[in-house]
Design a protein around this motif. Structure first.
Motif, mmCIF file in Angstrom:
data_model
loop_
_atom_site.group_PDB
_atom_site.id
_atom_site.type_symbol
_atom_site.label_atom_id
_atom_site.label_comp_id
_atom_site.label_asym_id
_atom_site.label_seq_id
_atom_site.Cartn_x
_atom_site.Cartn_y
_atom_site.Cartn_z
ATOM 1 N N THR A 189 -4.575 -1.816 -13.667
ATOM 2 C CA THR A 189 -3.681 -0.758 -13.994
ATOM 3 C C THR A 189 -3.753 0.402 -12.369
ATOM 4 O O THR A 189 -2.936 0.374 -11.786
ATOM 5 C CB THR A 189 -2.734 0.144 -14.431
ATOM 6 N N GLN A 190 -5.512 0.879 -12.739
ATOM 7 C CA GLN A 190 -5.610 1.585 -12.108
ATOM 8 C C GLN A 190 -6.731 1.372 -10.933
ATOM 9 O O GLN A 190 -6.027 1.649 -9.752
ATOM 10 C CB GLN A 190 -6.714 2.528 -12.696
ATOM 11 N N GLU A 191 -6.485 -0.427 -10.635
ATOM 12 C CA GLU A 191 -7.204 -1.073 -8.911
ATOM 13 C C GLU A 191 -5.787 -0.540 -8.516
ATOM 14 O O GLU A 191 -5.735 -1.602 -7.149
ATOM 15 C CB GLU A 191 -7.575 -2.026 -9.672
ATOM 16 N N LEU A 192 -4.484 -1.244 -9.095
ATOM 17 C CA LEU A 192 -3.579 -1.870 -8.508
ATOM 18 C C LEU A 192 -2.624 -0.858 -7.504
ATOM 19 O O LEU A 192 -2.362 -0.227 -6.580
ATOM 20 C CB LEU A 192 -2.652 -2.172 -9.207
ATOM 21 N N VAL A 193 -2.957 0.866 -8.842
ATOM 22 C CA VAL A 193 -2.234 1.682 -7.491
ATOM 23 C C VAL A 193 -3.503 2.399 -6.764
ATOM 24 O O VAL A 193 -2.451 3.107 -5.902
ATOM 25 C CB VAL A 193 -2.035 2.722 -8.927
ATOM 26 N N HIS A 194 -4.374 1.978 -6.727
ATOM 27 C CA HIS A 194 -5.552 2.530 -6.048
ATOM 28 C C HIS A 194 -5.634 1.887 -4.568
ATOM 29 O O HIS A 194 -5.626 2.412 -3.328
ATOM 30 C CB HIS A 194 -7.126 2.582 -6.500
ATOM 31 N N GLY A 195 -4.383 0.720 -4.808
ATOM 32 C CA GLY A 195 -4.600 0.187 -3.747
ATOM 33 C C GLY A 195 -3.010 -0.164 -3.188
ATOM 34 O O GLY A 195 -3.472 -0.953 -2.692
ATOM 35 N N ILE A 196 -2.310 0.626 -3.983
ATOM 36 C CA ILE A 196 -0.688 0.150 -3.589
ATOM 37 C C ILE A 196 -1.294 0.256 -1.677
ATOM 38 O O ILE A 196 0.140 0.242 -1.139
ATOM 39 C CB ILE A 196 -0.077 1.550 -4.660
ATOM 40 N N HIS A 197 -1.277 1.130 -1.106
ATOM 41 C CA HIS A 197 -0.862 1.253 -0.182
ATOM 42 C C HIS A 197 -1.351 0.616 1.298
ATOM 43 O O HIS A 197 -2.138 0.121 2.492
ATOM 44 C CB HIS A 197 -1.538 3.051 0.671
ATOM 45 N N GLY A 199 5.515 -5.761 1.313
ATOM 46 C CA GLY A 199 4.852 -4.099 0.640
ATOM 47 C C GLY A 199 4.626 -4.673 -0.194
ATOM 48 O O GLY A 199 4.936 -5.331 -1.395
ATOM 49 N N ASN A 200 4.695 -2.891 -0.988
ATOM 50 C CA ASN A 200 4.053 -3.052 -2.719
ATOM 51 C C ASN A 200 4.638 -2.077 -3.459
ATOM 52 O O ASN A 200 5.544 -1.501 -2.640
ATOM 53 C CB ASN A 200 2.675 -2.808 -2.374
ATOM 54 N N ILE A 201 5.186 -2.654 -4.987
ATOM 55 C CA ILE A 201 6.403 -1.717 -5.574
ATOM 56 C C ILE A 201 5.534 -1.688 -6.938
ATOM 57 O O ILE A 201 4.759 -2.341 -7.375
ATOM 58 C CB ILE A 201 7.316 -2.574 -5.464
ATOM 59 N N VAL A 202 5.900 -0.143 -7.797
ATOM 60 C CA VAL A 202 4.957 -0.372 -8.746
ATOM 61 C C VAL A 202 6.535 0.077 -9.482
ATOM 62 O O VAL A 202 7.070 1.169 -9.197
ATOM 63 C CB VAL A 202 3.959 0.950 -8.572
ATOM 64 N N LEU A 203 6.752 -0.414 -10.749
ATOM 65 C CA LEU A 203 7.430 0.155 -11.462
ATOM 66 C C LEU A 203 7.098 0.262 -13.265
ATOM 67 O O LEU A 203 6.320 -0.085 -13.446
ATOM 68 C CB LEU A 203 8.097 -1.600 -11.954
ATOM 69 N N LYS A 204 7.522 1.435 -14.109
ATOM 70 C CA LYS A 204 7.059 2.119 -14.369
ATOM 71 C C LYS A 204 8.883 1.988 -15.528
ATOM 72 O O LYS A 204 9.695 2.077 -15.447
ATOM 73 C CB LYS A 204 6.762 3.914 -14.715
#
Length: 257
Positions: A214-222, A228-233
């Motif tokens: 998850t950390q790797e995905l969030v760091h590469g979100i931009h 485009g990218n999207i993160v769902l909590k």
């Protein structure tokens, strides 16, 4: 306090003393409810907590509609494995389950922890063995063994609502013994019912693998991509009842008796 170890650590290290002294700053003086009202007295906060978690854990009024899992979950647990899971435990198996419980584990509502049972095993072993035998014979555990303490653990430093607490249960030793026997019996067949992609509950896997991913995905979100990218909590708290019903359906689908 949960797992209070003052007797063994309070006089030995100043770090433990400082940790305990800091807890005075974690007192709760008010709680906000979903309707906007605020509870400001200790009695109101106590009653509000009881009502909130009773509603949260209640199965009454569940409106979950589960799909048909027959095409997704196949009966892969054999009759022989079912017999092994449900067979009566030996005295040695019960004692091994007790030995796996830490000596200083938190006591249950009736106050006796694992250290009591281990120290007095030569006295209590007939009663404990009989209770475990009755459970595996199909007799439900009586309230005396089944009762638990619910302890609230902070999710954040300064909680303002009951949603900011996590529940843990302090169960009786007999309850833990029965659970550990089942866990030990289930371990050899877990690989058949849990996919290798699952990062928890499997020997050699760790839930921290999910956190790292998850950390790797969030760091590469931009990073630029085609659409485009999207993160769902996702808050799973509201799905508590549905998750239990889902698990029950899956267990039946795997052909557990």
């Amino acid at each position: 306090m949960v797992k209070q170890q003052w007797i063994t650590k309070g006089e030995v290290t100043s770090e433990f003393f400082r940790a305990i002294s800091r807890r005075k700053n974690q007192e709760i003086f008010s709680m906000s409810l979903q309707d906007g009202s605020v509870l400001s007295t200790l009695e109101d906060i106590h009653n509000g907590a009881v009502q909130y978690f009773q509603s949260f854990l209640s199965e009454t009024g569940s409106s979950c509609v589960l799909p048909d899992f027959s095409s997704l979950v196949q009966p892969i647990v054999s009759e022989l494995e079912n017999e092994g899971l449900c067979s009566l435990p030996s005295a040695q198996e019960i004692l091994e389950a007790l030995d796996s419980i830490p000596m200083d584990s938190s006591p249950s509502p009736y106050g006796f922890g694992a250290i009591f049972y281990k120290s007095c095993w030569h006295i209590v072993d007939p009663d404990v063995i009989e209770a475990a035998m009755e459970f595996f014979n199909g007799t439900p555990l009586p309230w005396f063994y089944n009762a638990t303490f619910f302890v609230l653990i902070l999710k954040v430093s300064n909680p303002t609502s009951f949603e900011k607490f996590r529940l843990i249960s302090l169960c009786s030793v007999v309850y833990k013994i029965c659970s550990k026997i089942l866990v030990n019996r289930l371990s050899p067949i877990l690989h058949k019912i849990i996919s290798p992609e699952q990062s928890a509950f499997i020997t050699g896997h760790s839930i921290y693998e999910n956190i790292s991913s998850t950390q790797e995905l969030v760091h590469g979100i931009h990073k630029p991509c085609h659409r485009g990218n999207i993160v769902l909590k996702i808050d799973m708290a509201k799905a508590y009842e549905c998750v239990l019903a889902f698990l029950a359906e899956c267990v039946e689908g795997f052909w557990f008796l």
